[in-house]
Design a protein around this motif. Sequence first.
Motif, PDB file in Angstrom:
ATOM      1  N   PHE A  35      -0.003   4.166   4.551  1.00  0.00           N
ATOM      2  CA  PHE A  35      -0.627   3.560   3.380  1.00  0.00           C
ATOM      3  C   PHE A  35      -1.800   2.731   3.857  1.00  0.00           C
ATOM      4  N   GLY A  36      -2.845   2.664   3.058  1.00  0.00           N
ATOM      5  CA  GLY A  36      -3.914   1.736   3.375  1.00  0.00           C
ATOM      6  C   GLY A  36      -5.284   2.342   3.321  1.00  0.00           C
ATOM      7  N   GLY A  37      -6.246   1.500   3.675  1.00  0.00           N
ATOM      8  CA  GLY A  37      -7.648   1.869   3.640  1.00  0.00           C
ATOM      9  C   GLY A  37      -8.479   0.604   3.579  1.00  0.00           C
ATOM     10  N   LYS A  38      -9.606   0.696   2.910  1.00  0.00           N
ATOM     11  CA  LYS A  38     -10.521  -0.445   2.786  1.00  0.00           C
ATOM     12  C   LYS A  38      -9.943  -1.468   1.813  1.00  0.00           C
ATOM     13  N   LEU A  39      -9.922  -2.714   2.236  1.00  0.00           N
ATOM     14  CA  LEU A  39      -9.448  -3.801   1.388  1.00  0.00           C
ATOM     15  C   LEU A  39     -10.569  -4.250   0.446  1.00  0.00           C
ATOM     16  N   THR A  40     -10.185  -4.635  -0.769  1.00  0.00           N
ATOM     17  CA  THR A  40     -11.126  -5.119  -1.773  1.00  0.00           C
ATOM     18  C   THR A  40     -10.917  -6.610  -1.932  1.00  0.00           C
ATOM     19  N   LYS A  41     -11.994  -7.375  -1.925  1.00  0.00           N
ATOM     20  CA  LYS A  41     -11.914  -8.824  -2.102  1.00  0.00           C
ATOM     21  C   LYS A  41     -11.445  -9.120  -3.515  1.00  0.00           C
ATOM     22  N   LYS A  42     -10.479 -10.060  -3.623  1.00  0.00           N
ATOM     23  CA  LYS A  42      -9.970 -10.440  -4.947  1.00  0.00           C
ATOM     24  C   LYS A  42     -10.946 -11.356  -5.646  1.00  0.00           C
TER      25      LYS A  42
END
Length: 120
Positions: free
Chosen positions: A113-120
């Motif tokens: 699972f996973g990939g590029k994180l998005t800023k909240k």
Amino acid sequence: MGRFAAVGMMVLMLFAGTAAAQQVAYTWDGMGVGVVGSSKCATYKMKIDVTVEGNKVKGVFQQDNRPERAFEAVADANGMYKAKATLEEGTLDVSGSIKDANPTIVLDGYCKFGGKLTKK
């Protein structure tokens, strides 16, 4: 006069240190990717929340209809981190980057699972 300059410099350093340690929150959600021996990964949905403060990385993740899990890691000088997350039956390898340009996460175990994180 020198004393005032020294105090001013200390105050400036205090504020600079505080700014550098600001918390940044990220999120990722999506479907799993298969690994050898698993054919159901593409049907598993995961939500991952990551908080970064300085070089400390804390995360919480939850697959639909499963218990919430957590991990903690310390990023190296290049912004890379690795950890293990404990599950009921085994562990997941957690890795990624906290670089501003490309924050990422990967949970690797029974599925990926996973990939590029998005800023909240």
